[in-house]
Design a protein around this motif. Sequence first.
Motif, PDB file in Angstrom:
ATOM      1  N   ASP A 188       0.825  -1.209   0.000  1.00 51.82           N
ATOM      2  CA  ASP A 188       0.000   0.000   0.000  1.00 51.82           C
ATOM      3  C   ASP A 188       0.864   1.267   0.000  1.00 51.82           C
ATOM      4  OD1 ASP A 188       0.952   0.230   2.594  1.00 51.82           O
ATOM      5  OD2 ASP A 188      -0.960  -0.238   3.555  1.00 51.82           O
ATOM      6  N   GLY A 189       2.186   1.109   0.234  1.00 56.14           N
ATOM      7  CA  GLY A 189       3.092   2.243   0.211  1.00 56.14           C
ATOM      8  C   GLY A 189       2.973   3.164   1.410  1.00 56.14           C
ATOM      9  N   GLU A 190       2.142   2.817   2.382  1.00 52.49           N
ATOM     10  CA  GLU A 190       1.925   3.681   3.540  1.00 52.49           C
ATOM     11  C   GLU A 190       2.372   3.055   4.853  1.00 52.49           C
ATOM     12  OE1 GLU A 190      -2.161   4.758   3.659  1.00 52.49           O
ATOM     13  OE2 GLU A 190      -2.064   6.040   1.875  1.00 52.49           O
ATOM     14  N   THR A 191       2.460   1.741   4.895  1.00 52.95           N
ATOM     15  CA  THR A 191       2.781   1.057   6.141  1.00 52.95           C
ATOM     16  C   THR A 191       3.933   0.077   5.922  1.00 52.95           C
ATOM     17  OG1 THR A 191       1.109  -0.648   5.702  1.00 52.95           O
ATOM     18  CG2 THR A 191       0.440   1.233   7.046  1.00 52.95           C
ATOM     19  N   TYR A 192       4.527  -0.357   7.020  1.00 54.03           N
ATOM     20  CA  TYR A 192       5.550  -1.392   6.962  1.00 54.03           C
ATOM     21  C   TYR A 192       5.519  -2.173   8.264  1.00 54.03           C
ATOM     22  CZ  TYR A 192       8.693   1.282  10.053  1.00 54.03           C
ATOM     23  OH  TYR A 192       9.247   1.939  11.129  1.00 54.03           O
ATOM     24  N   LEU A 193       6.088  -3.368   8.255  1.00 56.35           N
ATOM     25  CA  LEU A 193       6.159  -4.170   9.471  1.00 56.35           C
ATOM     26  C   LEU A 193       7.611  -4.306   9.918  1.00 56.35           C
ATOM     27  CD1 LEU A 193       7.357  -7.262   8.884  1.00 56.35           C
ATOM     28  CD2 LEU A 193       5.062  -7.641   7.996  1.00 56.35           C
ATOM     29  N   SER A 194       7.782  -4.506  11.203  1.00 56.01           N
ATOM     30  CA  SER A 194       9.090  -4.800  11.789  1.00 56.01           C
ATOM     31  C   SER A 194       8.910  -5.970  12.736  1.00 56.01           C
ATOM     32  CB  SER A 194       9.653  -3.573  12.520  1.00 56.01           C
ATOM     33  OG  SER A 194       8.783  -3.147  13.553  1.00 56.01           O
ATOM     34  N   ALA A 195       9.870  -6.890  12.717  1.00 50.54           N
ATOM     35  CA  ALA A 195       9.745  -8.098  13.528  1.00 50.54           C
ATOM     36  C   ALA A 195      10.973  -8.271  14.406  1.00 50.54           C
ATOM     37  CB  ALA A 195       9.569  -9.323  12.630  1.00 50.54           C
ATOM     38  N   ASP A 196      10.741  -8.696  15.649  1.00 52.20           N
ATOM     39  CA  ASP A 196      11.838  -9.113  16.512  1.00 52.20           C
ATOM     40  C   ASP A 196      11.615 -10.582  16.882  1.00 52.20           C
ATOM     41  OD1 ASP A 196      10.028  -9.256  18.675  1.00 52.20           O
ATOM     42  OD2 ASP A 196      10.545  -7.272  19.419  1.00 52.20           O
ATOM     43  N   ASP A 197      12.288 -11.062  17.891  1.00 53.40           N
ATOM     44  CA  ASP A 197      12.212 -12.488  18.230  1.00 53.40           C
ATOM     45  C   ASP A 197      10.807 -12.944  18.624  1.00 53.40           C
ATOM     46  OD1 ASP A 197      14.896 -12.665  17.746  1.00 53.40           O
ATOM     47  OD2 ASP A 197      15.490 -12.429  19.835  1.00 53.40           O
ATOM     48  N   LEU A 198      10.009 -12.058  19.226  1.00 55.54           N
ATOM     49  CA  LEU A 198       8.720 -12.493  19.770  1.00 55.54           C
ATOM     50  C   LEU A 198       7.532 -11.689  19.271  1.00 55.54           C
ATOM     51  CD1 LEU A 198       9.740 -13.122  23.505  1.00 55.54           C
ATOM     52  CD2 LEU A 198       9.560 -14.792  21.655  1.00 55.54           C
ATOM     53  N   ARG A 199       7.764 -10.547  18.629  1.00 61.15           N
ATOM     54  CA  ARG A 199       6.634  -9.710  18.221  1.00 61.15           C
ATOM     55  C   ARG A 199       6.834  -9.143  16.815  1.00 61.15           C
ATOM     56  NH1 ARG A 199       7.355  -7.757  23.726  1.00 61.15           N
ATOM     57  NH2 ARG A 199       5.614  -8.417  25.057  1.00 61.15           N
ATOM     58  N   ILE A 200       5.707  -8.870  16.167  1.00 62.58           N
ATOM     59  CA  ILE A 200       5.707  -8.174  14.876  1.00 62.58           C
ATOM     60  C   ILE A 200       4.821  -6.943  15.021  1.00 62.58           C
ATOM     61  CG2 ILE A 200       5.155  -8.300  12.418  1.00 62.58           C
ATOM     62  CD1 ILE A 200       5.582 -11.297  12.533  1.00 62.58           C
ATOM     63  N   ASN A 201       5.356  -5.786  14.674  1.00 58.43           N
ATOM     64  CA  ASN A 201       4.612  -4.527  14.749  1.00 58.43           C
ATOM     65  C   ASN A 201       4.384  -3.968  13.353  1.00 58.43           C
ATOM     66  OD1 ASN A 201       4.706  -4.655  17.557  1.00 58.43           O
ATOM     67  ND2 ASN A 201       6.552  -3.393  17.686  1.00 58.43           N
ATOM     68  N   MET A 202       3.270  -3.252  13.189  1.00 63.15           N
ATOM     69  CA  MET A 202       3.004  -2.552  11.945  1.00 63.15           C
ATOM     70  C   MET A 202       3.032  -1.051  12.218  1.00 63.15           C
ATOM     71  SD  MET A 202       0.072  -3.115   9.039  1.00 63.15           S
ATOM     72  CE  MET A 202      -1.316  -2.391   9.886  1.00 63.15           C
ATOM     73  N   TRP A 203       3.756  -0.329  11.366  1.00 62.34           N
ATOM     74  CA  TRP A 203       3.936   1.113  11.511  1.00 62.34           C
ATOM     75  C   TRP A 203       3.342   1.838  10.314  1.00 62.34           C
ATOM     76  CZ3 TRP A 203       7.177   2.898  15.654  1.00 62.34           C
ATOM     77  CH2 TRP A 203       7.910   1.903  16.308  1.00 62.34           C
ATOM     78  N   HIS A 204       2.893   3.075  10.566  1.00 60.62           N
ATOM     79  CA  HIS A 204       2.567   3.983   9.465  1.00 60.62           C
ATOM     80  C   HIS A 204       3.794   4.850   9.232  1.00 60.62           C
ATOM     81  CE1 HIS A 204       0.742   7.216   7.118  1.00 60.62           C
ATOM     82  NE2 HIS A 204      -0.284   6.394   6.890  1.00 60.62           N
ATOM     83  N   LEU A 205       4.146   5.055   7.966  1.00 57.57           N
ATOM     84  CA  LEU A 205       5.372   5.783   7.655  1.00 57.57           C
ATOM     85  C   LEU A 205       5.349   7.223   8.145  1.00 57.57           C
ATOM     86  CD1 LEU A 205       5.973   4.380   4.075  1.00 57.57           C
ATOM     87  CD2 LEU A 205       7.506   4.104   6.031  1.00 57.57           C
ATOM     88  N   GLY A 206       4.162   7.746   8.419  1.00 57.70           N
ATOM     89  CA  GLY A 206       4.062   9.125   8.881  1.00 57.70           C
ATOM     90  C   GLY A 206       3.922   9.278  10.382  1.00 57.70           C
ATOM     91  N   ILE A 207       3.869   8.151  11.116  1.00 59.86           N
ATOM     92  CA  ILE A 207       3.653   8.200  12.572  1.00 59.86           C
ATOM     93  C   ILE A 207       4.802   7.468  13.255  1.00 59.86           C
ATOM     94  CG2 ILE A 207       2.108   7.604  14.464  1.00 59.86           C
ATOM     95  CD1 ILE A 207      -0.193   7.612  12.440  1.00 59.86           C
ATOM     96  N   THR A 208       5.536   8.169  14.103  1.00 56.55           N
ATOM     97  CA  THR A 208       6.728   7.580  14.719  1.00 56.55           C
ATOM     98  C   THR A 208       6.547   7.202  16.188  1.00 56.55           C
ATOM     99  OG1 THR A 208       7.562   9.777  15.350  1.00 56.55           O
ATOM    100  CG2 THR A 208       8.212   8.923  13.187  1.00 56.55           C
ATOM    101  N   ASP A 209       5.537   7.744  16.849  1.00 52.93           N
ATOM    102  CA  ASP A 209       5.436   7.549  18.301  1.00 52.93           C
ATOM    103  C   ASP A 209       4.591   6.345  18.706  1.00 52.93           C
ATOM    104  OD1 ASP A 209       3.061   8.606  17.443  1.00 52.93           O
ATOM    105  OD2 ASP A 209       2.890  10.116  19.027  1.00 52.93           O
ATOM    106  N   ARG A 210       4.037   5.625  17.751  1.00 52.32           N
ATOM    107  CA  ARG A 210       3.270   4.434  18.103  1.00 52.32           C
ATOM    108  C   ARG A 210       3.202   3.478  16.909  1.00 52.32           C
ATOM    109  NH1 ARG A 210      -0.128   8.691  17.439  1.00 52.32           N
ATOM    110  NH2 ARG A 210      -1.850   8.509  15.960  1.00 52.32           N
TER     111      ARG A 210
END
Length: 453
Positions: A188-210
């Motif tokens: 979608d060009g607006e979001t991305y995911l990041s993964a560590d050993d136990l969790r996967i988070n989804m971020w919006h490229l325009g929002i950094t604090d959550r």
Amino acid sequence: MGEDAESPKINHTFLRDYVTEADVISTVEFNQTGDLLATGDKGGRVVIFQRETESKGESEEVGETGDSGEYNVYSTFQSHEPDFDYLKSLEIEEKINKIRWLPQQNAAHFLLSTNDKTIKLWKVSERDKRPEGYNLKDEEGRLKDISTITSLQVPVLKPTDLMVEVRPRRVFSNGHTYHVNSISVNSDGETYLSADDLRINMWHLGITDRSFNIVDIKPANMEDLTEVITAAEFHPHHCHLFVYSSSKGTLRLCDMRSSALCDRHTKLFEEPEDPGSRSFFSEIISSVSDVKFSHSGRYLLTRDYLTAKVWDLNMDKGPVETYQVHEYLRSKLCSLYENDCIFDKFECVWNSSDSVIMTGAYNSFFRMFDRETGRGVTLEAWRESSKPRAVLRTRRVYSGGKRRRGDVGVDSLDFTKKILHMAWHPSENIIAIAATNNLYIFQDRVNPETQLQ
């Protein structure tokens, strides 16, 4: 063709003379057009290479046609610095774990880079003009005495030397308790995911604090922990689908349309284990170190310690293809465990048509497999082949039977020379191979699919 057939040729090689830990390349990534190639190293630096257009005369000189320019350094910048977690009394390395390019929307380029904890969004842009003729400033930028201004002028843009500017646009921090191992940009060009050993988070490229947590496999009691997340990636076309792999050798396909928290997967891909072949090392060597969607989105490519596997999204009973990368190491697992090589994390990549896969091995070897024939070839990234347009020779590891001239014995392999990171051009037969602190860029001027055995 046999292994003596004409091999791919080197287009350009970037070498450094002195090896330090900070110079070791830790990630390689082409952008969507393939004109830019980014590498990250253990010193927190990002080096961007740009493909130069080859002149017609140069092409005719070597008897070839087409736009096949070399890659030269475009920009270098410090992405991450060493940090310290005072709450946990832990040092945070500056090593770049992953780089991902965003789809280009304008003249500028954007990329995401991450170390163990912090993800950064960078803007890469060019400037070849500068404004001149200010009314209130002189040529050196100092304010003029207003009493000396007798007339007004319109500032103009004057050509200047090309400057490449790299600026941080966003810093995404405090999203992970454990080490980040993957980032993946959504279609979608607006979001991305990041993964560590136990969790996967989804971020919006325009929002950094959550960020939004979409997978959490952390048990209530950490003593009950049986597996960790090793890699994760979004589907190339469907923004609601993503996959993540685990240290148990399983793949889980998740659909965000069915549930906001994807702890319950849509599909589980797992190969049944043969009880007769189980050993002390079975769980270690079955851990998936990398997972990649095919360009079509139909297949998944995974790499464990000894094999590369292709999975069909419509068939979850087991892989549809299995390729032995270095089966000859099975008898060496005990010594590989003692020197920690058994925990090396090899990456794998598809070619642009999804017909060939590539992955790394030891002794500066890397392997390519033709999916149609099932044949593979072993190639070597080494300094003797570093001259532009030199022929890249094939190699063979001797593990029994008749030994050919030039074969390398299993006991002679150098396990410090490992090919862990690589990338394939999105539309052409150009590959980038990271070998310790060296970056090799190879181009097949013929056709790699006819070179494989």
